[in-house]
Motif scaffolding. Structure first.
Motif, PDB file in Angstrom:
ATOM      1  N   THR A  76      -2.504  -5.105   1.164  1.00  9.29           N
ATOM      2  CA  THR A  76      -2.108  -4.565  -0.146  1.00  9.29           C
ATOM      3  C   THR A  76      -0.618  -4.731  -0.463  1.00  9.29           C
ATOM      4  N   GLN A  99      -8.776  -9.939  -1.300  1.00 12.24           N
ATOM      5  CA  GLN A  99      -8.110  -8.655  -1.099  1.00 12.24           C
ATOM      6  C   GLN A  99      -9.124  -7.518  -1.075  1.00 12.24           C
ATOM      7  N   PHE A 103      -9.702  -5.311   2.289  1.00 14.73           N
ATOM      8  CA  PHE A 103      -9.379  -3.881   2.226  1.00 14.73           C
ATOM      9  C   PHE A 103     -10.618  -3.040   2.538  1.00 14.73           C
ATOM     10  N   PHE A 177      -3.809  -2.910  -6.417  1.00 12.18           N
ATOM     11  CA  PHE A 177      -4.541  -3.906  -5.634  1.00 12.18           C
ATOM     12  C   PHE A 177      -5.994  -3.893  -6.097  1.00 12.18           C
ATOM     13  N   GLU A 179      -9.782  -3.231  -5.890  1.00 14.18           N
ATOM     14  CA  GLU A 179     -10.766  -2.436  -5.165  1.00 14.18           C
ATOM     15  C   GLU A 179     -12.018  -2.282  -6.016  1.00 14.18           C
ATOM     16  N   SER A 279      -3.858   4.278   0.783  1.00 18.87           N
ATOM     17  CA  SER A 279      -3.893   2.890   1.252  1.00 18.87           C
ATOM     18  C   SER A 279      -2.660   2.493   2.059  1.00 18.87           C
TER      19      SER A 279
END
Length: 301
Positions: A76, A99, A103, A177, A179, A279
């Motif tokens: 991130t 990403q 994650f 980021f 998600e 995070s």
């Protein structure tokens, strides 16, 4: 708006600051946090790998946790720092998918490893005579592999499902980021993401199962500690669990607040702060928590 997902070549992430001076300040702050996380987790990995005195189940799982934390924060922060430095918000479509996958994979792996570590502490305190038998090297490797493997499968399913949805509500992600919940908000209609919501429900049920296991383990640990006659023995037994309990509490509380906060508290600024808390803060703080009161780790370092 866009007619379908295939026309999206990049996503726009939410920025922490809107002026160059603040972006530079954000970059410096995040660089400091990132370097501290790299140093802390790197030292733990090196110490556990190189010192034979730390070749025990507890430190084996701690090494795995540090690897996860290194990967998690590296997924991130570097992209956000690069965006702050170059004054942009863009992330490519493949970059966003990667990403999101990494994650999800690493967060689930961390939760699974914390659950396994609770089992390790339970056996160490409640069944010490069986510790070597129940947690031999083969058993530890199998449990760690199960944690990594289940996290990988989980991430593959969620990433494939999320990016198979048609996206036609723009390309602005309300997060710093990529998600799953933020990408789902860009899907064309509510009916499109019912399959992913179903997967999320299954994930929540599994997470609740792990949470119940964590709570039951610590209830048993507390009962066993309170039965130890000497105060010094009680203190020594419980001090081995305190770092793990602190890390679990930090991880679970920040994640729960991020995803279960009331809609009235939902705003871009609050979303950024909360997502930063769950995070970035745990991977950066975990090495400090584990090394602060651990004399064996201090000696190895």
């Amino acid at each position: 708006q866009m007619s379908n997902g295939s026309s999206i070549t990049q996503f726009l992430l939410l920025a922490f600051a809107d002026t160059w001076e603040l972006q530079l300040l954000t970059f410096c702050l995040f660089l400091g946090i990132y370097l501290a996380a790299l140093l802390g987790n790197g030292l733990i990995i090196t110490a556990v790998a190189c010192d034979h005195r730390l070749h025990t189940p507890m430190y084996f799982f701690l090494l795995n946790l540090s690897l996860v934390d290194l990967g998690s924060i590296s997924t991130t922060l570097p992209k956000d720092m690069a965006n702050s430095l170059w004054d942009t918000r863009a992330i490519s479509y493949p970059g966003c998918a990667a990403q999101l996958f990494l994650f999800t994979f690493l967060v689930v792996a961390e939760y699974c490893l914390l659950t396994v570590m609770a089992y390790d502490r339970y056996i160490a305190i409640c069944k010490p005579l069986h510790y070597g038998t129940l947690l031999g090297s083969r058993a530890c490797v199998h449990m760690a592999a199960a944690a990594w493997g289940s996290a990988f499968l989980h991430a593959v399913l969620h990433t494939a499902n999320t990016f198979s949805l048609p996206l036609c509500k723009g390309n602005a992600v309300a997060q710093f980021f990529c998600e799953i919940p933020q990408i789902l908000k860009l899907s064309c209609s509510d009916s499109d993401y019912l399959r992913e919501v179903g997967l999320l429900v299954v994930s929540v049920c599994l997470a609740l199962g792990c949470f119940v296991f964590l709570v039951v383990s610590y209830v048993q640990i507390l009962r066993a500690v309170l039965r130890i006659p000497s105060e010094q023995g009680r203190h020594k037994a419980f001090s081995t669990c305190l770092p793990h309990l602190a890390v679990v509490s930090l991880f679970v509380s920040t994640a729960m607040f991020a995803h279960l906060k009331p809609p009235t508290m939902s705003s871009p600024v609050i979303n950024l702060v909360v997502s930063f808390l769950y995070s970035v803060v745990p991977p950066a703080v975990n090495p400090l928590i584990y090394s602060m009161r651990n004399q064996e780790l201090k000696d190895a370092l």
